[in-house]
Design an enzyme around this catalytic site. Structure first.
Site, mmCIF file in Angstrom:
data_model
loop_
_atom_site.group_PDB
_atom_site.id
_atom_site.type_symbol
_atom_site.label_atom_id
_atom_site.label_comp_id
_atom_site.label_asym_id
_atom_site.label_seq_id
_atom_site.Cartn_x
_atom_site.Cartn_y
_atom_site.Cartn_z
ATOM 1 N N THR A 141 -8.442 6.752 -1.615
ATOM 2 C CA THR A 141 -9.879 6.185 -2.140
ATOM 3 C C THR A 141 -10.276 7.131 -1.989
ATOM 4 O OG1 THR A 141 -9.401 5.261 -0.209
ATOM 5 C CG2 THR A 141 -9.420 4.018 -1.581
ATOM 6 N N LYS B 34 -14.665 8.531 -3.940
ATOM 7 C CA LYS B 34 -15.820 8.523 -2.948
ATOM 8 C C LYS B 34 -16.122 10.233 -3.567
ATOM 9 C CE LYS B 34 -13.612 5.905 0.783
ATOM 10 N NZ LYS B 34 -12.927 5.997 1.997
ATOM 11 N N LYS C 246 -8.243 14.474 4.373
ATOM 12 C CA LYS C 246 -6.949 12.257 3.974
ATOM 13 C C LYS C 246 -6.416 12.879 5.705
ATOM 14 C CE LYS C 246 -5.671 13.390 -0.016
ATOM 15 N NZ LYS C 246 -6.458 12.874 -0.789
ATOM 16 N N ARG C 247 -5.738 11.684 6.149
ATOM 17 C CA ARG C 247 -4.544 11.582 7.227
ATOM 18 C C ARG C 247 -3.257 13.427 6.541
ATOM 19 N NH1 ARG C 247 -3.701 8.154 11.146
ATOM 20 N NH2 ARG C 247 -1.892 9.725 11.335
ATOM 21 N N HIS D 51 1.089 -1.153 0.230
ATOM 22 C CA HIS D 51 0.162 -0.067 -0.106
ATOM 23 C C HIS D 51 1.236 1.384 -0.251
ATOM 24 C CE1 HIS D 51 -4.127 -1.754 0.934
ATOM 25 N NE2 HIS D 51 -3.556 -2.593 1.316
ATOM 26 N N LYS E 233 0.589 14.217 0.901
ATOM 27 C CA LYS E 233 0.048 14.681 0.467
ATOM 28 C C LYS E 233 0.080 16.254 0.407
ATOM 29 C CE LYS E 233 -2.724 10.346 3.004
ATOM 30 N NZ LYS E 233 -2.556 9.816 1.742
HETATM 31 C C1 26V Z 1 1.696 2.257 8.122
HETATM 32 C C2 26V Z 1 2.510 2.485 9.502
HETATM 33 C C3 26V Z 1 4.027 2.178 8.948
HETATM 34 C C4 26V Z 1 4.229 1.588 10.655
HETATM 35 C C5 26V Z 1 3.494 2.492 11.964
HETATM 36 C C6 26V Z 1 2.279 1.813 12.070
HETATM 37 C C7 26V Z 1 1.270 2.334 9.895
HETATM 38 C C8 26V Z 1 0.143 2.063 9.641
HETATM 39 C C9 26V Z 1 0.242 2.627 8.883
HETATM 40 C C10 26V Z 1 -0.091 2.652 7.538
HETATM 41 C C11 26V Z 1 -0.527 2.935 6.752
HETATM 42 C C12 26V Z 1 0.554 3.057 5.182
HETATM 43 C C13 26V Z 1 -0.026 3.088 3.931
HETATM 44 C C14 26V Z 1 -1.775 3.080 3.824
HETATM 45 O O1 26V Z 1 -2.491 3.860 4.331
HETATM 46 N N1 26V Z 1 -1.287 3.446 3.333
HETATM 47 C C15 26V Z 1 -2.577 3.517 2.087
HETATM 48 O O2 26V Z 1 -3.743 2.370 1.181
HETATM 49 C C16 26V Z 1 -4.814 3.336 0.486
HETATM 50 C C17 26V Z 1 -5.224 2.141 0.683
HETATM 51 O O3 26V Z 1 -4.792 1.134 -0.468
HETATM 52 C C18 26V Z 1 -4.354 3.751 -0.554
HETATM 53 O O4 26V Z 1 -5.109 4.408 -0.920
HETATM 54 C C19 26V Z 1 -2.993 5.215 -0.102
HETATM 55 O O5 26V Z 1 -2.892 6.248 -1.322
HETATM 56 C C20 26V Z 1 -2.401 4.383 0.398
HETATM 57 O O6 26V Z 1 -1.509 6.099 1.314
#
Ligand code: 26V
Length: 816
Positions: free
Chosen positions: A653, A657, A545-546, A357, A551
């Site tokens: 995503t 929406k 978004k975050r 992701h 971003k």
């Molecule tokens: C990453 C990490 C890094 C380590 C610490 C804990 C933690 C927790 C969550 C994440 C998630 C980062 C990845 C993420 O959310 N990616 C997003 O995924 C979406 C669904 O595929 C995508 O639409 C977004 O573009 C992407 O940023």
């Protein structure tokens, strides 16, 4: 037969529940109590469908996917469940008859925030689609006692407040203590030589926790199918291990107690970088071990040939967070099921599939060997062996090429690299939008792609229209159904039939009237929550978004500062009124992200209170952006801000929406934006900025020089100077210095303007001018907005799920 209530029966059931739970009647109950009672009645409607679905699936021996994810951002359940049960309106009417407003009850529900952002919400959309399409699926996750923090804005700054979502009890969950599992940490591995010369590996001296599952029903849309999201909670294991108490080993007992208390306490609220925290690894192993043990146990109930496991079971790993499932499955198969390595490997390597992701290197999970082997000695041993064999495989393919081992090794440089484990052992690797998958294949995972081209595929993300249109935008949903029937609810490509109406004045008017009403609904929310009046006739331009540098919320707010300067400099300028809306949580320790929130709020304060601009410009920061208020925002947007530095946003995503709800995208050619433009046509979206390839080129050559832009562009210079000359914050000119430095300071160790904000600024400002010109042409805008909805069919998570099913999971649809 599944139970359906008549209106009278439903009311009776609510009244009974009120009595049973609270000794109250409708008149004397609080809204929270009514919400609980109604939810229990809805649960009653679900429970038989849930039981019969599970029985049917078992009878048919259907293959199932376990969607393993640290995060499930499911959002509120009551309204969504009623929609999927097909009785939202009936229940709303029934409640109305006894003077209860369903909307108010919905607002009483805590918004289960068991996720950070995109990745967690995607998992929730996938469960909805899987179930609606009739596939057998389990979500496996963690029952965090505290979800994503609640965001308070205090003097413009973000403050994090704990999210105690379980405080009043969560009516839709069901505790299943009979399925509890033991999970072990620490200790050491003993070897026992067997008669045949091989070893038994015995794990000793460990600490245990008890993993107790709670099941949440996931309801398919009007199809009687109910799947399960199983979230695991930790409890002390004492009753399993009385001996250690008897032996007087209180210390150990206490430690175990503590382990149980901390492990599921809180969701890690950061998605920006990998901190390598021990507790996070414990969380990962905790829910994975329990899920894997249960998956094997459940399989054995219906099949005694374990070699057939991959024929009936698939594990989809949502990013690297659950990747430890690979080693855990090996462990269970070898240590508990007594399989030899080769058989265990045969099963594991045909069961596990991995989704990537993000290409942001800070988020890549790597664990220090010391930590990993101490916490999970047996699992580590297995990973060592996987690595040994994998390195031999690399060497056989590329003899003498040490670079290959360096790049692809699973254990390297003192660390365990989870993505490498997932790719080496899984049978499938997918990206989440076409561009993202191409970048993975050509750059980030190039060596792996060369070695295993057959494993790689793309699965462009999607969203569920049941929540993001039926529930979020009932006015539009009804209008669409009125025009083209309701098949779109389970087949979103039907929306293309709306294209006919782009030449129909009356239809366009109706469509824009609905948008206007949704803008009024949002304006009301903003007035209540921010005390700011916004004009629904202005353009609603939304970025939610975050908060993350890539971003580029910063690009958006700098551009707003530039617009404000223009209006101030030329008060008679013909400027179409615009309302810029932001919503974003920043990870608690992410300094620049939090400062950006303060900047947005500071700028908002000045602009919103400047009477001289006659309300032409408004800026609003929505506090505590989450699934429930997101629904209001998507429905009310004219303009969807998707402005990440090209190549950085894997998919996005939110972009989908907004599109579904008829907003026009202003965006870079990044993530799924590329496919959005492809579907809607480049006349109906506004694209700007560097391409992914251009960004990557610059990065490969050490970046670019933002100072040149600063020196040559007086408008940009003025905006940047306002960050540090007290224009917005006279009391403390240094407050935004770090933002200024992040854009310009070439002396600091990292490059300046890593995210190409100044580089893309002019192009963004031009794109925004195009938006304005576009909006002035009411008819053209209405057509484009309707076309966005009409062309959004591809972005249903139903389509995404069908692709996963066909290419990876190989599931069959239920026929009941
Ligand atoms: C990453 C990490 C890094 C380590 C610490 C804990 C933690 C927790 C969550 C994440 C998630 C980062 C990845 C993420 O959310 N990616 C997003 O995924 C979406 C669904 O595929 C995508 O639409 C977004 O573009 C992407 O940023």
């Amino acid at each position: 037969m599944a139970k359906m209530f008549s209106k009278e029966e439903f009311i009776k059931s609510v009244e009974d529940n009120l009595k049973l739970l609270y000794r109250k009647d409708v008149e004397s109950a609080s809204t929270q109590q009514l919400y609980q009672a109604v939810s229990y009645s809805v649960k009653e409607m679900i429970i038989e469908k849930w039981m019969s679905s599970q029985n049917e699936f078992e009878k048919q021996g259907a293959k199932m996917v376990y969607y393993m994810s640290m995060e499930f951002l499911v959002g509120r359940a009551l309204g969504n469940n009623l929609i999927n049960l097909g009785c939202y309106k009936e229940i709303a009417e029934a409640l109305d008859e006894i003077g209860v407003d369903l909307n108010l009850l919905e607002d009483e529900e805590p918004d289960p925030a068991l996720g950070n952002g995109g990745l967690g919400r995607l998992a929730a959309c996938f469960l909805d689609s899987l179930t609606t399409l009739g596939y057998r699926a389990y979500g496996c996750g963690i029952r965090y006692h505290y979800g994503m923090f609640k965001q308070k804005i205090d003097d413009g700054f973000q403050k994090e407040v704990p999210d105690n979502w379980l405080k009043d009890g969560y009516p839709f969950e069901l505790k299943r203590p009979e399925h509890a599992k033991e999970v072990r940490f620490g200790g050491y591995v003993n070897y026992v030589l067997k008669q045949d010369g091989t070893y038994d590996y015995i794990h000793e001296g460990y600490q245990s926790v008890k993993a107790v599952p709670y099941d949440i029903p996931i309801i398919g849309y009007k199809n009687n199918v109910v799947n399960t999201l199983r979230i695991w909670d930790a409890e002390p294991i004492n009753e399993f291990q009385l001996e250690s108490f008897d032996a007087g080993d209180y210390k150990k007992a206490l430690e175990q107690d503590n382990l149980a208390k901390t492990i599921t306490e809180v969701l890690y609220p950061k998605d920006d970088h990998m901190a390598g925290k021990e507790l996070r690894l414990k969380q990962q192993y905790f829910f994975i071990s329990a899920s894997v043990q249960r998956a094997v146990e459940a399989f054995k109930l219906g099949n005694d040939n374990i070699m057939e496991f991959p024929k009936y079971v698939c594990f989809q790993l949502n990013d690297t967070h659950p990747t430890i499932a690979i080693a855990e499955l090996m462990r269970v198969l070898m240590d508990d099921e007594m399989l030899e390595w080769d058989d265990a490997w045969e099963i594991t390597s045909h069961t596990c599939a991995y989704t990537n992701h993000t290409i942001m290197s800070e988020a890549l999970e790597k664990w220090p060997i010391e930590l990993f082997s101490r916490l999970l000695p047996r699992v580590y041993q297995i990973i060592e062996e996987i690595n040994r064999r994998f390195q031999a495989q690399i060497e056989a393919k590329y003899p003498g090429d040490t670079k290959k081992v360096e790049k692809m090794g699973i254990i390297y440089d003192g660390q365990v690299r989870m993505a490498n484990l997932a790719i080496a052992c899984g049978f499938s690797v997918n990206g989440v939008a076409r561009l993202h998958t191409e970048i993975l294949k050509k750059q980030e995972l190039k060596d792996f792609y060369e070695m295993f081209p057959e494993k790689f595929s793309n699965k462009t993300n999607g969203i569920t229209q049941r929540r993001f249109l039926c529930h979020a935008n009932p006015l539009l949903a009804d209008w669409i159904t009125d025009k083209i029937g309701d098949e779109w609810i389970t087949n979103l490509s039907e929306l293309s039939k709306l294209k006919l109406y782009t030449e129909d004045e009356k239809a366009l008017n109706e469509f824009m009237t609905i948008k206007f009403k949704n803008k009024q609904r949002l304006a009301k929310y903003v007035l209540e929550h921010n005390g700011v009046e916004i004009d629904p006739h202005s353009i609603f331009d939304i970025q939610v978004k975050r908060l993350h540098e890539y971003k580029r919320q910063l690009l958006n707010i700098l551009h707003i500062m530039y617009l404000y300067n223009r209006i101030k400099e030329r008060p008679d300028i013909d400027f179409y009124p615009r309302t810029f809306i932001f919503g974003a949580k920043a990870a608690a320790g992410y300094h620049i992200a939090k400062l950006t929130i303060k900047l947005i709020n500071t700028v908002a304060d000045i602009i919103n209170n400047d009477a001289s601009i006659h309300g032409k410009l408004k800026v609003v920061f929505i506090e505590d952006y989450r699934v429930s208020n997101a629904e209001l925002l998507f429905a009310a947007a004219d303009v969807s801000e998707q402005i990440s530095t090209a190549s950085k946003e894997a998919s996005g995503t939110g972009n989908m929406k907004f599109m579904l709800n008829g907003a026009i995208t202003i965006g870079t050619m990044d993530g799924a934006n590329v496919e959005i433009v492809e579907e809607v046509g480049d006349d109906n979206a506004v694209i700007f900025g560097l391409s992914a390839q251009e960004v990557i080129e610059y990065e490969n050559h050490g970046g670019y020089d933002p100072v040149e832009i600063f020196n040559s562009d007086p408008d940009i210079r003025k905006v940047l100077m306002q960050l540090i000359n007290g224009f917005y914050n006279p009391g403390d000119t240094e407050l935004f210095r770090d933002i200024y430095n992040s854009l310009l300071n070439t002396k600091s160790s990292s490059r300046a303007d890593t995210y190409f904000i100044l580089k893309d600024f002019k192009s963004y400002a031009n794109a925004q001018e195009k938006i304005e010109e576009f909006y002035r042409d009411k008819n053209r805008w209405a057509k484009a907005a309707l076309l966005n909805t009409a062309c959004s069919g591809k972005f249903s998570s139903d389509r995404t799920i069908e692709e996963y099913v066909k290419d990876i999971w190989k599931l069959e649809k239920a026929n009941f």
